[in-house]
Design a protein around this motif. Structure first.
Motif, PDB file in Angstrom:
ATOM      1  N   ASP A  96       0.857  -1.175   0.000  1.00  6.73           N
ATOM      2  CA  ASP A  96       0.000   0.000   0.000  1.00  6.73           C
ATOM      3  C   ASP A  96       0.902   1.237   0.000  1.00  6.73           C
ATOM      4  OD1 ASP A  96      -2.636  -0.579  -0.260  1.00  6.73           O
ATOM      5  OD2 ASP A  96      -3.187  -0.233   1.823  1.00  6.73           O
ATOM      6  N   PRO A  97       0.413   2.408  -0.434  1.00  7.53           N
ATOM      7  CA  PRO A  97       1.235   3.614  -0.333  1.00  7.53           C
ATOM      8  C   PRO A  97       1.713   3.853   1.091  1.00  7.53           C
ATOM      9  CG  PRO A  97      -0.678   4.038  -1.695  1.00  7.53           C
ATOM     10  CD  PRO A  97      -0.879   2.673  -1.088  1.00  7.53           C
ATOM     11  N   PRO A  98       2.922   4.367   1.268  1.00  4.92           N
ATOM     12  CA  PRO A  98       3.449   4.602   2.619  1.00  4.92           C
ATOM     13  C   PRO A  98       2.660   5.685   3.349  1.00  4.92           C
ATOM     14  CG  PRO A  98       4.919   5.515   0.959  1.00  4.92           C
ATOM     15  CD  PRO A  98       3.879   4.746   0.222  1.00  4.92           C
ATOM     16  N   GLU A  99       2.804   5.703   4.651  1.00  4.81           N
ATOM     17  CA  GLU A  99       2.128   6.713   5.470  1.00  4.81           C
ATOM     18  C   GLU A  99       2.561   8.106   5.037  1.00  4.81           C
ATOM     19  OE1 GLU A  99      -0.152   6.050   7.627  1.00  4.81           O
ATOM     20  OE2 GLU A  99       0.052   3.866   7.704  1.00  4.81           O
ATOM     21  N   GLY A 100       1.599   8.994   4.947  1.00  4.62           N
ATOM     22  CA  GLY A 100       1.892  10.377   4.587  1.00  4.62           C
ATOM     23  C   GLY A 100       1.949  10.647   3.100  1.00  4.62           C
ATOM     24  N   ALA A 101       1.819   9.614   2.267  1.00  6.80           N
ATOM     25  CA  ALA A 101       1.858   9.810   0.816  1.00  6.80           C
ATOM     26  C   ALA A 101       0.581  10.509   0.357  1.00  6.80           C
ATOM     27  CB  ALA A 101       2.021   8.474   0.106  1.00  6.80           C
ATOM     28  N   TYR A 102       0.673  11.217  -0.758  1.00  7.58           N
ATOM     29  CA  TYR A 102      -0.473  11.954  -1.275  1.00  7.58           C
ATOM     30  C   TYR A 102      -0.365  12.060  -2.792  1.00  7.58           C
ATOM     31  CZ  TYR A 102       2.945  15.758  -1.415  1.00  7.58           C
ATOM     32  OH  TYR A 102       4.060  16.515  -1.657  1.00  7.58           O
ATOM     33  N   SER A 103      -1.453  12.427  -3.434  1.00 10.07           N
ATOM     34  CA  SER A 103      -1.459  12.648  -4.880  1.00 10.07           C
ATOM     35  C   SER A 103      -2.297  13.867  -5.197  1.00 10.07           C
ATOM     36  CB  SER A 103      -2.020  11.421  -5.611  1.00 10.07           C
ATOM     37  OG  SER A 103      -2.141  11.690  -7.007  1.00 10.07           O
ATOM     38  N   LEU A 104      -1.789  14.703  -6.099  1.00  6.29           N
ATOM     39  CA  LEU A 104      -2.490  15.911  -6.511  1.00  6.29           C
ATOM     40  C   LEU A 104      -2.889  15.879  -7.982  1.00  6.29           C
ATOM     41  CD1 LEU A 104      -0.205  18.566  -4.735  1.00  6.29           C
ATOM     42  CD2 LEU A 104      -2.268  17.467  -3.850  1.00  6.29           C
ATOM     43  N   SER A 105      -2.610  14.761  -8.678  1.00  7.53           N
ATOM     44  CA  SER A 105      -2.873  14.691 -10.114  1.00  7.53           C
ATOM     45  C   SER A 105      -3.303  13.287 -10.523  1.00  7.53           C
ATOM     46  CB  SER A 105      -1.624  15.074 -10.912  1.00  7.53           C
ATOM     47  OG  SER A 105      -1.259  16.415 -10.669  1.00  7.53           O
ATOM     48  N   PRO A 106      -4.091  13.174 -11.588  1.00  9.46           N
ATOM     49  CA  PRO A 106      -4.593  11.863 -12.008  1.00  9.46           C
ATOM     50  C   PRO A 106      -3.523  10.893 -12.497  1.00  9.46           C
ATOM     51  CG  PRO A 106      -5.252  13.596 -13.567  1.00  9.46           C
ATOM     52  CD  PRO A 106      -4.704  14.287 -12.363  1.00  9.46           C
TER      53      PRO A 106
ATOM     54  N   GLN B  38       0.836  18.016 -14.876  1.00 12.23           N
ATOM     55  CA  GLN B  38       0.450  17.269 -13.682  1.00 12.23           C
ATOM     56  C   GLN B  38       1.186  17.861 -12.486  1.00 12.23           C
ATOM     57  OE1 GLN B  38      -1.681  14.260 -13.932  1.00 12.23           O
ATOM     58  NE2 GLN B  38      -1.985  15.208 -15.945  1.00 12.23           N
ATOM     59  N   THR B  39       0.450  18.197 -11.445  1.00 17.63           N
ATOM     60  CA  THR B  39       1.072  18.757 -10.245  1.00 17.63           C
ATOM     61  C   THR B  39       1.678  17.647  -9.403  1.00 17.63           C
ATOM     62  OG1 THR B  39      -0.480  20.605 -10.184  1.00 17.63           O
ATOM     63  CG2 THR B  39       0.682  20.092  -8.146  1.00 17.63           C
ATOM     64  N   ILE B  40       2.952  17.803  -9.064  1.00 22.02           N
ATOM     65  CA  ILE B  40       3.622  16.850  -8.178  1.00 22.02           C
ATOM     66  C   ILE B  40       3.451  17.274  -6.723  1.00 22.02           C
ATOM     67  CG2 ILE B  40       5.871  15.902  -7.518  1.00 22.02           C
ATOM     68  CD1 ILE B  40       6.664  16.051 -10.468  1.00 22.02           C
ATOM     69  N   THR B  41       3.787  18.519  -6.442  1.00 25.13           N
ATOM     70  CA  THR B  41       3.583  19.049  -5.095  1.00 25.13           C
ATOM     71  C   THR B  41       3.446  20.563  -5.195  1.00 25.13           C
ATOM     72  OG1 THR B  41       4.367  18.955  -2.805  1.00 25.13           O
ATOM     73  CG2 THR B  41       6.036  19.321  -4.507  1.00 25.13           C
ATOM     74  N   ASN B  42       3.144  21.212  -4.072  1.00 30.63           N
ATOM     75  CA  ASN B  42       2.900  22.657  -4.126  1.00 30.63           C
ATOM     76  C   ASN B  42       3.200  23.290  -2.766  1.00 30.63           C
ATOM     77  OD1 ASN B  42       0.672  22.044  -2.479  1.00 30.63           O
ATOM     78  ND2 ASN B  42      -0.725  21.966  -4.226  1.00 30.63           N
ATOM     79  N   THR B  43       2.938  24.591  -2.689  1.00 30.26           N
ATOM     80  CA  THR B  43       3.270  25.333  -1.474  1.00 30.26           C
ATOM     81  C   THR B  43       2.364  24.989  -0.300  1.00 30.26           C
ATOM     82  OG1 THR B  43       1.943  27.172  -2.348  1.00 30.26           O
ATOM     83  CG2 THR B  43       4.324  27.269  -2.675  1.00 30.26           C
TER      84      THR B  43
END
Length: 448
Positions: free
Chosen positions: A95-105, A399-404
């Motif tokens: 499963d994705p690790p703790e704290g992982a996130y996604s902002l794009s499809p 595709q956004t990877i991360t942001n402010t």
């Protein structure tokens, strides 16, 4: 007729006797061997198993494997273990690790693997021993069997305060580490004879004065790397000579210069003729170099002006003519390349952007998993990726990877095809932070 009936009865009895003897010699299969299913999806594993045994999933947060793929059997089992037919075994699934996130499809998840530099990093003992506590950028370049990483302005104190102690305009770190999902450990940093970090080209560190307040056109605040390339045993670094830092995101570049080292990165000298002055080549204040995996003879130069508001143009040259600026081809769009000063003048008069503005601190690589070229850069308040079918662009599908929202002072985001796993489905970037501390982070991006 009677004889025929007796003969048939005889044949039947003989067949029955042989059949019974044969059946008695066929072993009854009651066990089966566990298959090696590591790295497979659960559905694919079940197809391969074919009903010989059943698997039960237990989800485990990890970045060692792609999400949804099998890590291993439970502890008491392994490939080759014999188990009863139709029995059930447990498999561990990523499963994705703790704290992982996604902002794009297109992105399965983004995972912060921690600091590469600074007190919280594995590299802190090495860096602090040579006088580095704060730094930025992290431009990766392959050199034989190792990776060379180019860092920018660096200081021996926390935060960027050049007035505190020494101020190094840049430095070079080296690594052969390949366990990217655990971080990145440096092997060495280029130092002088006293064991202090040795910039490949120290800036003049003149006062930060605007053009309209100075009569010195040759002033220089610092020298910042923008790209690098190895050709055989020769190692080249592109740097920009920054004469003035304006408001956030604005800086002015007098020229971009290429340096060369032929002694394993110990000393660098300018390559005569490979200097791009602002007045003649305004779109080449920052130059990032890319090799083509399908054409080992050619390299591409992605260029943009100083600051973060410009777009990106493209040039190319043969490695055999790399030090000859007159042999550079400039891309004018519509599959048109024009060589030498004429090409540069045409591109300056009518810039053709392969990456549309605003674009800052760009890096480009070929991503084999996508089968496309991939650009990663800062766009306003976001680190984004874009793709293109050809190196000539256009780079689109942002595709956004991360942001402010995740990092208040982010910039940079440098990638390289070496820093990938699973054929490019997973790639790693170095993310610079201005706030809360002047350091570099190691970020993992997993594509769907």
């Amino acid at each position: 007729m009677k004889r025929f009936v007796v003969f048939c009865l005889f044949l039947f009895m003989a067949w029955l006797t042989v059949a019974c003897e044969t059946e008695a010699t066929i072993p009854i299969v009651t066990d089966t061997e566990l298959l090696d299913i590591e790295g497979l999806s659960v559905s694919r594993a079940r197809l391969d198993i074919g009903g010989l045994y059943r698997i039960q999933e237990v989800r485990v947060p990890t970045n060692s494997h792609l999400p949804g793929t099998i890590i291993s059997y439970e502890e008491s089992f392994a490939p080759g273990t014999m188990i009863p037919l139709q029995s059930e075994v447990t498999v561990l699934v990523a499963d994705p690790p703790e704290g992982a996130y996604s902002l794009s499809p297109m992105v399965a998840y983004v995972h912060d693997l921690g600091y590469l530099t600074g007190p919280q990093s594995l590299n802190h003992p090495l860096l602090v021993s040579v006088g580095i506590r704060g730094t930025d950028l992290g431009i990766p370049v392959r050199f034989h069997d190792e990776m060379v990483i180019l860092y920018g302005d660096s200081v021996p104190a926390s935060g960027f305060r050049p007035s505190v102690g020494n101020w190094f305009s840049n430095f070079v770190a080296r690594t052969r580490d390949t366990r990217y999902h655990e971080g990145l450990l440096f092997d060495a940093v280029t130092t002088n004879e006293d064991g202090v970090v040795q910039p490949f080209a120290q800036g003049a560190h003149d006062a930060n004065v605007a053009d309209d307040q100075s009569d010195n056109p040759h002033r220089e605040v610092t020298k910042i790397p923008t790209g690098g390339l190895a050709i055989g045993n020769d190692f080249y670094i592109f740097y920009m000579s920054v004469r003035y830092w304006g408001f956030p995101g604005q800086w002015f570049v007098t020229y971009n210069q290429v340096l060369k080292s032929s002694d394993d990165l110990q000393t660098f000298t300018p390559v005569e003729g490979l200097r791009f002055y602002e007045d003649e080549a305004p779109n080449f204040g920052q130059i990032f170099v890319v090799e083509d995996p399908d054409d080992n003879d050619r390299v591409y130069l992605f260029g943009k002006p100083g600051g973060r508001s410009g777009g990106t143009v493209l040039a190319r040259t043969l490695k055999s003519h790399f030090e000859d600026r007159s042999q550079i081809d400039y891309y004018l769009g519509n599959n048109v390349w024009l060589k030498g000063d004429a090409g540069l003048a045409a591109l300056t008069a009518n810039p053709h952007y392969v990456i549309q503005p605003p674009c800052s601190e760009m890096s480009v690589m070929y991503n084999a998993y996508l089968g496309k070229w991939m650009a990663v850069y800062l766009r306003n308040s976001q680190i984004v990726m874009q793709t293109a079918e050809q190196v000539t662009g256009p780079f689109t599908n942002t595709q956004t990877i991360t942001n402010t929202d995740h990092y208040t002072g982010l910039y940079g985001g440098f990638v390289h095809e070496t820093f990938t796993r699973f054929n490019g489905q997973v790639f790693y970037l170095q993310l610079s932070l201005w706030h809360p501390d002047y350091q570099v982070k190691w970020i993992e991006v997993v594509l769907k």
